[in-house]
Design a protein around this motif. Structure first.
Motif, short mmCIF file in Angstrom:
data_model
loop_
_atom_site.label_atom_id
_atom_site.label_comp_id
_atom_site.label_asym_id
_atom_site.label_seq_id
_atom_site.Cartn_x
_atom_site.Cartn_y
_atom_site.Cartn_z
N ALA A 1 49.04 -7.60 45.34
CA ALA A 1 49.96 -6.58 44.62
C ALA A 1 50.83 -7.11 43.54
N ILE A 2 51.68 -8.33 43.95
CA ILE A 2 52.58 -8.66 42.86
C ILE A 2 52.50 -9.28 41.70
N THR A 3 51.31 -9.68 41.08
CA THR A 3 49.91 -10.27 40.26
C THR A 3 49.68 -8.98 39.60
N SER A 4 49.34 -8.37 40.33
CA SER A 4 48.55 -7.50 39.33
C SER A 4 48.97 -6.09 39.47
N GLY A 5 49.46 -5.41 40.40
CA GLY A 5 49.96 -4.17 39.98
C GLY A 5 52.04 -3.79 40.00
N PRO A 6 52.08 -2.41 40.02
CA PRO A 6 53.40 -2.01 39.50
C PRO A 6 54.75 -2.55 39.87
N TYR A 7 53.75 -3.44 41.41
CA TYR A 7 55.76 -3.68 42.06
C TYR A 7 55.89 -5.28 41.73
N GLY A 8 55.32 -6.57 40.99
CA GLY A 8 55.76 -7.01 40.37
C GLY A 8 55.51 -7.10 39.03
N LYS A 9 55.92 -5.79 37.77
CA LYS A 9 56.25 -6.01 36.38
C LYS A 9 57.78 -5.23 37.05
N CYS A 10 58.22 -6.03 35.74
CA CYS A 10 59.60 -7.03 35.36
C CYS A 10 60.47 -5.44 35.48
N VAL A 11 61.57 -5.49 36.00
CA VAL A 11 62.42 -4.01 36.73
C VAL A 11 62.79 -3.42 34.93
N TYR A 12 62.57 -3.90 34.28
CA TYR A 12 63.60 -4.03 32.57
C TYR A 12 61.52 -3.27 32.09
N ARG A 13 60.37 -3.42 32.52
CA ARG A 13 59.50 -3.14 31.41
C ARG A 13 58.72 -2.05 32.02
N THR A 14 58.89 -1.46 32.93
CA THR A 14 57.85 -0.33 33.47
C THR A 14 58.20 0.46 32.41
N ASP A 15 57.35 1.27 33.15
CA ASP A 15 57.11 2.97 32.21
C ASP A 15 58.51 4.01 32.98
N ASN A 16 59.61 3.46 33.70
CA ASN A 16 60.45 4.41 34.79
C ASN A 16 61.55 5.12 33.66
N ASN A 17 61.81 6.22 33.89
CA ASN A 17 62.21 7.00 33.39
C ASN A 17 63.22 7.91 34.11
N VAL A 18 63.91 8.10 35.36
CA VAL A 18 64.52 8.95 36.71
C VAL A 18 66.57 7.97 36.16
N VAL A 19 66.90 8.60 36.19
CA VAL A 19 68.37 8.03 36.29
C VAL A 19 68.59 7.00 37.28
N ASP A 20 69.46 6.81 36.80
CA ASP A 20 69.67 5.18 38.00
C ASP A 20 72.14 5.80 38.78
N HIS A 21 72.19 7.39 37.77
CA HIS A 21 73.37 7.45 38.52
C HIS A 21 73.15 8.44 38.49
N GLN A 22 74.22 9.24 38.73
CA GLN A 22 74.48 10.74 38.74
C GLN A 22 75.03 11.72 38.86
N ILE A 23 76.41 12.29 38.42
CA ILE A 23 77.38 13.14 39.56
C ILE A 23 76.66 14.61 39.11
N VAL A 24 77.16 15.59 40.16
CA VAL A 24 77.26 16.76 40.46
C VAL A 24 78.13 17.69 40.58
N ASN A 25 78.65 18.89 40.01
CA ASN A 25 79.37 19.30 39.99
C ASN A 25 79.63 20.99 40.51
N MET A 26 79.97 20.97 41.99
CA MET A 26 78.98 22.63 41.96
C MET A 26 80.05 23.41 42.81
N GLU A 27 80.07 24.75 42.60
CA GLU A 27 81.72 25.67 43.13
C GLU A 27 80.77 26.83 43.09
N PHE A 28 81.39 27.08 44.96
CA PHE A 28 80.37 27.72 46.01
C PHE A 28 81.26 29.99 45.20
#
Length: 429
Positions: free
Chosen positions: A271-298
Motif C-alpha cells: 500500500a505504501i509503494t503503490s497507494g495514496p498512503y505512500g505519497k509525499c505529503v507535499y505532493r498529493t491532490d489534497n486541498n482541505v485546510v490545515d488550520h481554520q478558525i470560526v467566530n460565532m454569535e448566537f
C-alpha cells in the motif's frame, strides 16, 4: 427484549469496526440481516462475522434497496458524497436510518433528508457520537443545572494531531473536498454540533478564516520525491514518513491497520509503494485546510471562538466555557472537567469516565441509544436527530462560505432560508 433487524450499507472503518462491536457484545438487542459493500474482502469478512448467506450480501446499496423492505432499520456508512441517495431511498421505503456524519456535503440535500424523515414519521439519527460520551454529557449537565449561570463565551480547540491530519486529510479519503467535503464539515461538524448543543441557542452570525498553508508542493523539502519509497533524501528525518508511520505495530498505531486489508506487513508495504498512503505529503491532490478558525454569535448573545489545527502533538479537544456565575475548563483526553464557581470561589475537578471503544465510548453509546429508540418507538426529538444536526451542519456550511469569501460575516437567518431551496457554491479550498 425484541431484537431489531438491521442492515448495514458500507462495511468499512465506521460501519464495521466502529459500530458492529456493540452488536456483537449485545446480541439480544439487534440482528444483522444484510450488508452492502463493494469491497470483496470487507464484504466477506462482514458476512462471515454475522453468518450471512449469499442472499443477504449485496455488492452495492442499489442492489440492497431494490429489494422489498425486509428489516427495521439501515445503518448507512458510505463516503460523504454517497449519503444522500441511499438515505432518501431508504426513507421512502419506510426504513429507519442511522446515518454517518456528515449528512451530506450539500446543504440542500441535508434539508431534503431531514424533511423526508419528518414527513414519513421515521427515525433518522445522525452519528454525532460525541454527545453520548461521559465528558460532554457531564459538561452539558453542569450548564443545564446552572452551575456557571448563563453561557457568555466559549473557546473550543480541536487538536487534530499532526499524524492523524496527514493520514486522513493529506493522504486519505478526506484529503480533497471535491471527493468528500470541506474540513469544517468532514472533521469539525462534531464540534459545530457540540457548540450548538452547549449554547442551546440559534446561531445568528458567523465568520471564518483558514487555509491550506503547509502541505503544498512549494513547501516540499529539497531532495524529497513523489513517494517515500522513491529514494527520498529526507525520508529518515521527515515527521510524515510513510515507512516509519505505517510499518509500526498495528497495536500501537490504529491508522496503520486501515491502509491494507488484512494489514499484514507485506500488504502495508504494498500500500505504501503503490497507494495514496505512500505519497509525499507535499505532493498529493489534497486541498482541505490545515488550520481554520470560526467566530460565532448566537441569538442569546453568547459568542464562540472555534479553532481547528492539524499541527498538534495529540488528538484532543480542549474547551473553556465562561458563564455569568462561573467557568468550566475541560480536557477530553484526560476526561477532566475543572469547574470554578464565582460564589464562594469554589473549585471542583471532576473526573469523567474515559469510555472504551471509539470516540471515548460514543460509538457504542449511539448504537445503544438508536436500538433503544427503535424498540420504544421514539422517532422524534432524539439527542442526535436530523433536526438537531441540520442546524450545526448549516453552521459548518456557512463558515466555509465565509472562509472562501475572505471572512465575510454570514447572516445565518438568510443562509438557512437560501440553503433550504438552493445550495450555495462552496468551491475549492
Amino acid at each position: 427484549m425484541k431484537r431489531q433487524k438491521i442492515a448495514v450499507i458500507g462495511a468499512g472503518a465506521r460501519g464495521f469496526l466502529s459500530y458492529m462491536p456493540y452488536v456483537l457484545q449485545h446480541p439480544n438487542e439487534a440482528e444483522i440481516v444484510a450488508v452492502a459493500e463493494p469491497d470483496a474482502r470487507r464484504r466477506a469478512d462482514f458476512a462471515q462475522t454475522f453468518r450471512l448467506n449469499e442472499n443477504q450480501v449485496y455488492l452495492s446499496w442499489e442492489q440492497l434497496l431494490e429489494q422489498p423492505k425486509f428489516c427495521d432499520a439501515l445503518l448507512i456508512c458510505t463516503q460523504d458524497r454517497m449519503h444522500f441517495e441511499p438515505t432518501m431511498q431508504a426513507l421512502r421505503k419506510g426504513y429507519h436510518v442511522l446515518l454517518e456524519k456528515p449528512m451530506s456535503a450539500d446543504p440542500l440535500e441535508c434539508s431534503l433528508i431531514t424533511k423526508e424523515a419528518s414527513k414519513r414519521g421515521l427515525l433518522l439519527s445522525i452519528c454525532h457520537v460525541s454527545r453520548y460520551t461521559p465528558f460532554w454529557q457531564r459538561m452539558k449537565s453542569l450548564i443545564a443545572d446552572g452551575r456557571i449561570g448563563d453561557v457568555v463565551s466559549i473557546q473550543h480547540n480541536e487538536n487534530v494531531g499532526y499524524l492523524h491530519y496527514a493520514h486522513s486529510f493529506v493522504r486519505g479519503n478526506w484529503r480533497n473536498s471535491d471527493q468528500s467535503s470541506p474540513m469544517i464539515l468532514a472533521k469539525s461538524c462534531h464540534d459545530m454540533d457540540l457548540i450548538r448543543w452547549l449554547v442551546d441557542s440559534e446561531c445568528a452570525r458567523i465568520s471564518s478564516f483558514g487555509s491550506l498553508s503547509h502541505f503544498r508542493l512549494e513547501n516540499a523539502p529539497t531532495g524529497s520525491t513523489e513517494r517515500c519509497t522513491d529514494g527520498c533524501a529526507v525520508e529518515s528525518s521527515c515527521p510524515y514518513s510513510a515507512l516509519r508511520f505505517y510499518l509500526q505495530d498495528i497495536k500501537d498505531n490504529p491508522f496503520a491497520k486501515l491502509i491494507a486489508d488484512p494489514p499484514s506487513t507485506d500488504n502495508r508495504m504494498n500500500a505504501i509503494t503503490s497507494g495514496p498512503y505512500g505519497k509525499c505529503v507535499y505532493r498529493t491532490d489534497n486541498n482541505v485546510v490545515d488550520h481554520q478558525i470560526v467566530n460565532m454569535e448566537f441569538e442569546n448573545g453568547a459568542t464562540v471562538m472555534f479553532s481547528m489545527c492539524g499541527f498538534t502533538r495529540d488528538i484532543n479537544r480542549i474547551v473553556q466555557i465562561m458563564g455569568t456565575k462561573g467557568e468550566i475548563r475541560g480536557d477530553l483526553v484526560k476526561g477532566e472537567i475543572d469547574l470554578f464557581e464565582f460564589s464562594g470561589g469554589i473549585r471542583s475537578v471532576i473526573q469523567t469516565k474515559v469510555g472504551d471503544g471509539g470516540h471515548q465510548g460514543g460509538d457504542d453509546e449511539i448504537m445503544r441509544q438508536f436500538l433503544s429508540d427503535l424498540r420504544d418507538r421514539r422517532f422524534e426529538s432524539n439527542l442526535t436527530s436530523a433536526d438537531s444536526a441540520l442546524e450545526s451542519h448549516f453552521m459548518a456550511f456557512a463558515a466555509e462560505q465565509s472562509r472562501l469569501r475572505g471572512g465575510e460575516v454570514v447572516d445565518m437567518k438568510a443562509f438557512r432560508s437560501t440553503s433550504k431551496t438552493a445550495s450555495p457554491s462552496l468551491g475549492r479550498q
